[in-house]
Design an enzyme around this catalytic site. Structure first.
Site, PDB file in Angstrom:
ATOM      1  N   GLY A  31       0.817  -1.214   0.000  1.00  0.00           N
ATOM      2  CA  GLY A  31       0.000   0.000   0.000  1.00  0.00           C
ATOM      3  C   GLY A  31       0.852   1.265   0.000  1.00  0.00           C
TER       4      GLY A  31
ATOM      5  N   ASP B  30       1.376   3.693   2.423  1.00  0.00           N
ATOM      6  CA  ASP B  30       2.236   3.926   3.580  1.00  0.00           C
ATOM      7  C   ASP B  30       3.295   2.838   3.729  1.00  0.00           C
ATOM      8  OD1 ASP B  30       0.412   5.914   3.950  1.00  0.00           O
ATOM      9  OD2 ASP B  30      -0.139   5.363   6.001  1.00  0.00           O
TER      10      ASP B  30
ATOM     11  N   LEU C 201      -4.539 -10.901   6.988  1.00  0.00           N
ATOM     12  CA  LEU C 201      -4.976 -10.468   8.326  1.00  0.00           C
ATOM     13  C   LEU C 201      -6.065 -11.364   8.903  1.00  0.00           C
ATOM     14  CD1 LEU C 201      -5.329  -6.581   8.158  1.00  0.00           C
ATOM     15  CD2 LEU C 201      -3.579  -7.914   9.342  1.00  0.00           C
TER      16      LEU C 201
ATOM     17  N   ALA D  78      -5.197  -3.041   5.963  1.00  0.00           N
ATOM     18  CA  ALA D  78      -6.607  -2.809   6.300  1.00  0.00           C
ATOM     19  C   ALA D  78      -7.407  -2.694   5.016  1.00  0.00           C
ATOM     20  CB  ALA D  78      -6.758  -1.504   7.092  1.00  0.00           C
ATOM     21  N   GLN D  79      -8.719  -2.865   5.113  1.00  0.00           N
ATOM     22  CA  GLN D  79      -9.612  -2.379   4.057  1.00  0.00           C
ATOM     23  C   GLN D  79      -9.727  -0.894   4.396  1.00  0.00           C
ATOM     24  OE1 GLN D  79     -11.562  -0.709   1.882  1.00  0.00           O
ATOM     25  NE2 GLN D  79     -13.231  -0.921   3.355  1.00  0.00           N
ATOM     26  N   SER D  80      -9.081  -0.038   3.609  1.00  0.00           N
ATOM     27  CA  SER D  80      -8.823   1.330   4.058  1.00  0.00           C
ATOM     28  C   SER D  80      -9.725   2.388   3.426  1.00  0.00           C
ATOM     29  CB  SER D  80      -7.360   1.685   3.762  1.00  0.00           C
ATOM     30  OG  SER D  80      -7.181   1.747   2.358  1.00  0.00           O
TER      31      SER D  80
ATOM     32  N   SER E 186      -6.895   6.073  12.817  1.00  0.00           N
ATOM     33  CA  SER E 186      -7.301   7.051  11.803  1.00  0.00           C
ATOM     34  C   SER E 186      -8.139   8.189  12.378  1.00  0.00           C
ATOM     35  CB  SER E 186      -8.129   6.304  10.748  1.00  0.00           C
ATOM     36  OG  SER E 186      -8.854   7.204   9.964  1.00  0.00           O
TER      37      SER E 186
ATOM     38  N   GLU F 290     -10.625   9.204  11.006  1.00  0.00           N
ATOM     39  CA  GLU F 290     -12.025   8.828  10.765  1.00  0.00           C
ATOM     40  C   GLU F 290     -12.704   8.373  12.060  1.00  0.00           C
ATOM     41  OE1 GLU F 290     -14.075   8.888   7.940  1.00  0.00           O
ATOM     42  OE2 GLU F 290     -12.484  10.084   7.045  1.00  0.00           O
TER      43      GLU F 290
ATOM     44  N   TYR G 125     -15.913   1.631   8.392  1.00  0.00           N
ATOM     45  CA  TYR G 125     -14.449   1.764   8.477  1.00  0.00           C
ATOM     46  C   TYR G 125     -14.061   2.443   9.796  1.00  0.00           C
ATOM     47  CZ  TYR G 125      -9.789   3.760   7.627  1.00  0.00           C
ATOM     48  OH  TYR G 125      -8.466   4.142   7.755  1.00  0.00           O
TER      49      TYR G 125
HETATM   50  P1  NDP Z   1      -3.646   1.290   1.380  1.00  0.00           P
HETATM   51  O1  NDP Z   1      -5.062   0.993   1.072  1.00  0.00           O
HETATM   52  O2  NDP Z   1      -2.798   1.950   0.343  1.00  0.00           O
HETATM   53  O3  NDP Z   1      -2.909  -0.076   1.793  1.00  0.00           O
HETATM   54  C1  NDP Z   1      -3.557  -1.080   2.504  1.00  0.00           C
HETATM   55  C2  NDP Z   1      -2.682  -2.306   2.517  1.00  0.00           C
HETATM   56  O4  NDP Z   1      -3.346  -3.346   3.259  1.00  0.00           O
HETATM   57  C3  NDP Z   1      -2.381  -2.892   1.125  1.00  0.00           C
HETATM   58  O5  NDP Z   1      -1.053  -3.342   1.102  1.00  0.00           O
HETATM   59  C4  NDP Z   1      -3.336  -4.073   1.056  1.00  0.00           C
HETATM   60  O6  NDP Z   1      -2.919  -5.088   0.181  1.00  0.00           O
HETATM   61  C5  NDP Z   1      -3.267  -4.548   2.503  1.00  0.00           C
HETATM   62  N1  NDP Z   1      -4.361  -5.433   2.890  1.00  0.00           N
HETATM   63  C6  NDP Z   1      -5.691  -5.194   2.797  1.00  0.00           C
HETATM   64  N2  NDP Z   1      -6.395  -6.218   3.292  1.00  0.00           N
HETATM   65  C7  NDP Z   1      -5.491  -7.134   3.716  1.00  0.00           C
HETATM   66  C8  NDP Z   1      -5.606  -8.424   4.308  1.00  0.00           C
HETATM   67  N3  NDP Z   1      -6.786  -8.972   4.572  1.00  0.00           N
HETATM   68  N4  NDP Z   1      -4.472  -9.081   4.632  1.00  0.00           N
HETATM   69  C9  NDP Z   1      -3.256  -8.545   4.348  1.00  0.00           C
HETATM   70  N5  NDP Z   1      -3.078  -7.348   3.765  1.00  0.00           N
HETATM   71  C10 NDP Z   1      -4.196  -6.649   3.460  1.00  0.00           C
HETATM   72  O7  NDP Z   1      -3.635   2.141   2.725  1.00  0.00           O
HETATM   73  P2  NDP Z   1      -2.600   3.283   3.217  1.00  0.00           P
HETATM   74  O8  NDP Z   1      -1.228   2.847   2.936  1.00  0.00           O
HETATM   75  O9  NDP Z   1      -3.082   4.607   2.733  1.00  0.00           O
HETATM   76  O10 NDP Z   1      -2.873   3.275   4.783  1.00  0.00           O
HETATM   77  C11 NDP Z   1      -2.149   2.399   5.644  1.00  0.00           C
HETATM   78  C12 NDP Z   1      -2.958   2.197   6.917  1.00  0.00           C
HETATM   79  O11 NDP Z   1      -3.167   3.442   7.569  1.00  0.00           O
HETATM   80  C13 NDP Z   1      -4.345   1.605   6.701  1.00  0.00           C
HETATM   81  O12 NDP Z   1      -4.624   0.764   7.801  1.00  0.00           O
HETATM   82  C14 NDP Z   1      -5.255   2.809   6.706  1.00  0.00           C
HETATM   83  O13 NDP Z   1      -6.570   2.450   7.078  1.00  0.00           O
HETATM   84  C15 NDP Z   1      -4.563   3.659   7.750  1.00  0.00           C
HETATM   85  N6  NDP Z   1      -4.771   5.086   7.619  1.00  0.00           N
HETATM   86  C16 NDP Z   1      -4.502   5.704   6.421  1.00  0.00           C
HETATM   87  C17 NDP Z   1      -4.675   7.052   6.300  1.00  0.00           C
HETATM   88  C18 NDP Z   1      -4.371   7.752   5.022  1.00  0.00           C
HETATM   89  O14 NDP Z   1      -4.763   8.918   4.898  1.00  0.00           O
HETATM   90  N7  NDP Z   1      -3.668   7.124   4.086  1.00  0.00           N
HETATM   91  C19 NDP Z   1      -5.154   7.883   7.443  1.00  0.00           C
HETATM   92  C20 NDP Z   1      -5.292   7.140   8.673  1.00  0.00           C
HETATM   93  C21 NDP Z   1      -5.127   5.797   8.743  1.00  0.00           C
HETATM   94  P3  NDP Z   1      -3.290  -5.046  -1.396  1.00  0.00           P
HETATM   95  O15 NDP Z   1      -2.224  -4.198  -2.032  1.00  0.00           O
HETATM   96  O16 NDP Z   1      -3.231  -6.480  -1.769  1.00  0.00           O
HETATM   97  O17 NDP Z   1      -4.653  -4.443  -1.527  1.00  0.00           O
HETATM   98  P1  GDP Z   2     -11.635   9.721   3.679  1.00  0.00           P
HETATM   99  O1  GDP Z   2     -11.486  10.969   4.481  1.00  0.00           O
HETATM  100  O2  GDP Z   2     -10.816   8.582   4.191  1.00  0.00           O
HETATM  101  O3  GDP Z   2     -13.034   9.323   3.433  1.00  0.00           O
HETATM  102  O4  GDP Z   2     -10.915  10.064   2.267  1.00  0.00           O
HETATM  103  P2  GDP Z   2     -11.498  10.304   0.792  1.00  0.00           P
HETATM  104  O5  GDP Z   2     -10.351  10.864   0.019  1.00  0.00           O
HETATM  105  O6  GDP Z   2     -12.129   9.071   0.246  1.00  0.00           O
HETATM  106  O7  GDP Z   2     -12.658  11.407   0.964  1.00  0.00           O
HETATM  107  C1  GDP Z   2     -12.401  12.668   1.521  1.00  0.00           C
HETATM  108  C2  GDP Z   2     -13.644  13.531   1.407  1.00  0.00           C
HETATM  109  O8  GDP Z   2     -13.890  13.850   0.033  1.00  0.00           O
HETATM  110  C3  GDP Z   2     -14.934  12.870   1.919  1.00  0.00           C
HETATM  111  O9  GDP Z   2     -15.601  13.795   2.725  1.00  0.00           O
HETATM  112  C4  GDP Z   2     -15.732  12.597   0.655  1.00  0.00           C
HETATM  113  O10 GDP Z   2     -17.173  12.653   0.844  1.00  0.00           O
HETATM  114  C5  GDP Z   2     -15.283  13.782  -0.215  1.00  0.00           C
HETATM  115  N1  GDP Z   2     -15.533  13.539  -1.632  1.00  0.00           N
HETATM  116  C6  GDP Z   2     -16.260  14.330  -2.464  1.00  0.00           C
HETATM  117  N2  GDP Z   2     -16.308  13.776  -3.691  1.00  0.00           N
HETATM  118  C7  GDP Z   2     -15.613  12.615  -3.641  1.00  0.00           C
HETATM  119  C8  GDP Z   2     -15.322  11.620  -4.617  1.00  0.00           C
HETATM  120  O11 GDP Z   2     -15.718  11.687  -5.766  1.00  0.00           O
HETATM  121  N3  GDP Z   2     -14.548  10.553  -4.182  1.00  0.00           N
HETATM  122  C9  GDP Z   2     -14.072  10.467  -2.912  1.00  0.00           C
HETATM  123  N4  GDP Z   2     -13.299   9.428  -2.547  1.00  0.00           N
HETATM  124  N5  GDP Z   2     -14.362  11.394  -1.963  1.00  0.00           N
HETATM  125  C10 GDP Z   2     -15.108  12.458  -2.329  1.00  0.00           C
END
Ligand code: NDP
Ligand code: GDP
Length: 345
Positions: free
Chosen positions: A11, A13, A57, A80-82, A123, A125, A147
């Site tokens: 992912g 991060d 996971l 995570a399912q993010s 998060s 969230e 989430y």
């Molecule tokens: P991504 O969605 O980019 O990455 C998620 C990762 O989790 C991917 O590598 C994915 O694998 C893996 N994954 C998902 N499901 C499973 C599973 N069942 N078993 C093993 N691996 C799994 O997220 P980010 O890098 O953006 O975020 C990292 C973490 O930080 C997440 O937990 C997210 O919820 C949290 N977070 C992120 C924020 C952000 O703004 N980015 C803010 C706050 C928290 P695959 O590539 O196969 O899908």
């Molecule tokens: P989140 O904060 O983890 O939900 O990150 P997102 O990037 O998915 O969304 C940030 C904000 O953008 C949320 O308040 C959404 O409702 C708003 N938003 C408005 N239009 C869109 C869109 O087309 N796609 C997404 N992903 N978010 C949108």
């Protein structure tokens, strides 16, 4: 040499953290789930320097095996399912991975290597329908999506394992952080990719949801450093990590479109499909604790971040466009395509 195990290494991060830890001289192990086609786009450039372990996971035995193989000093649970939107259409899967998956990971560490330091990716969230602004470590949670609810569960499990088993477990409450590696469905990347495609003549409109939502957006490369810092302290604790600035989706559109000389109002179309059943209207973090105790600071500002993402999406789309033209899949006789095409990646 220290060892680290990163779940979610494929992912956004996970890939930045892996790079950062390699630079610090760590042996890096990454958990990846099996897919029919490997998803290595974010880590292709470091694959020869990290060790990949298969696991999921939702499968405790695979996590136990991963901890045995890596024998880590530090575990970063980023998997995570993010995506918030998907959590309404797949609430049970989100709970299984994002909530219970964290307990599985905590159990694997507790059973096999309880001395390992544990980071949980919590998060903003979790603050959801915020009860105070700015949000800090003591702000009560009010999650607004499956989430957010799953992350609250995982957060309290992490705190509970710290208090019950004396584990060094930290929860980083990170506000939104973005980069060119951000998943394409998140709003920042959706916008920067669309701006690039519109500029290149590959797309004519951008369908969006709520433009008034506000987020505290930072750069992922800065945020992974805070994760590492949390695991280097004398005692484990929880920290908010944020920029302390909030911007609306509308401002994001203005910055991204104007960077390539366009007006977002000419292209953005409101689409009910992108409005959410329950919205998080405003997030703004107060990161005084992390800044003071960890000595962390963000380096990349909002405008710079969005421009960096637009530049990257322009490069990516130009490369794809040139390939398509070379393969005869895209016609230069199309005036929009011809206008956007420069001939250079
Ligand atoms: P991504 O969605 O980019 O990455 C998620 C990762 O989790 C991917 O590598 C994915 O694998 C893996 N994954 C998902 N499901 C499973 C599973 N069942 N078993 C093993 N691996 C799994 O997220 P980010 O890098 O953006 O975020 C990292 C973490 O930080 C997440 O937990 C997210 O919820 C949290 N977070 C992120 C924020 C952000 O703004 N980015 C803010 C706050 C928290 P695959 O590539 O196969 O899908
Ligand atoms: P989140 O904060 O983890 O939900 O990150 P997102 O990037 O998915 O969304 C940030 C904000 O953008 C949320 O308040 C959404 O409702 C708003 N938003 C408005 N239009 C869109 C869109 O087309 N796609 C997404 N992903 N978010 C949108």
């Amino acid at each position: 040499m220290k060892s680290a195990l990163i779940t979610g290494i494929t992912g956004q991060d996970g890939s930045y953290l892996a790079e950062f830890l390699l630079e610090k001289g760590y042996r890096v192990f990454g958990l990846r789930r099996r897919t029919s086609t490997p998803n290595y786009t974010n880590i292709e450039h470091i694959l020869d320097r990290i060790q990949i372990i298969d696991g999921d996971l939702s499968d405790l035995s695979s996590l136990i095996r991963a901890v045995q193989l890596a024998n880590p000093d530090e575990v970063y649970n980023l998997a995570a399912q993010s995506y918030v939107e998907t959590s309404w259409s797949q609430p049970l899967l989100t709970s299984e991975f994002t909530a219970v998956g964290t307990t599985n990971m905590l159990e694997a560490v507790r059973l096999i290597k309880p001395s390992a330091r544990f980071y949980q990716a919590s998060s903003s969230e979790m603050f959801g329908k915020v009860v105070e602004t700015p949000q800090k470590e003591s702000t009560p949670f009010y999650p607004r999506s499956p989430y957010g609810v799953s992350k609250v569960y995982a957060h309290w499990m992490t705190v509970n394992y710290r208090e019950s088993f004396n584990m060094y477990a930290c929860s980083g409450i990170l506000f939104n952080h973005e980069s060119p590696r951000r998943g394409i469905e998140f709003v920042t990347r959706k916008v920067t990719n669309a701006v690039a495609r519109i500029k290149l003549g590959l797309q004519t409109e951008l369908r969006m949801g709520n433009l008034e939502a506000r987020r505290d957006w930072g750069f992922a490369g800065d945020y992974v450093q805070a994760m590492w810092l949390m695991l280097q302290q004398e005692t484990p604790d929880d920290y908010v990590v944020s920029t302390g600035e909030t911007h609306s989706v509308r401002e994001l559109l203005e910055v991204a479109f104007s960077y390539v000389g366009l007006d977002y109002r000419d292209y953005v179309v409101n689409d009910e499909r992108f409005h959410r059943p329950a919205e998080v209207d405003l997030l703004l973090g107060e990161c005084a604790k992390a800044c003071e105790r960890l000595g962390w600071e963000r380096k990349v500002g909002f405008v710079q971040l969005i421009q960096m993402m637009v530049d990257s999406d322009l490069r990516l789309n130009r490369t794809k466009m040139n390939d398509s033209i070379a393969e005869g899949k895209l016609e230069l006789s199309n005036p929009l395509v011809a206008a956007g095409w420069s001939g250079n990646p």
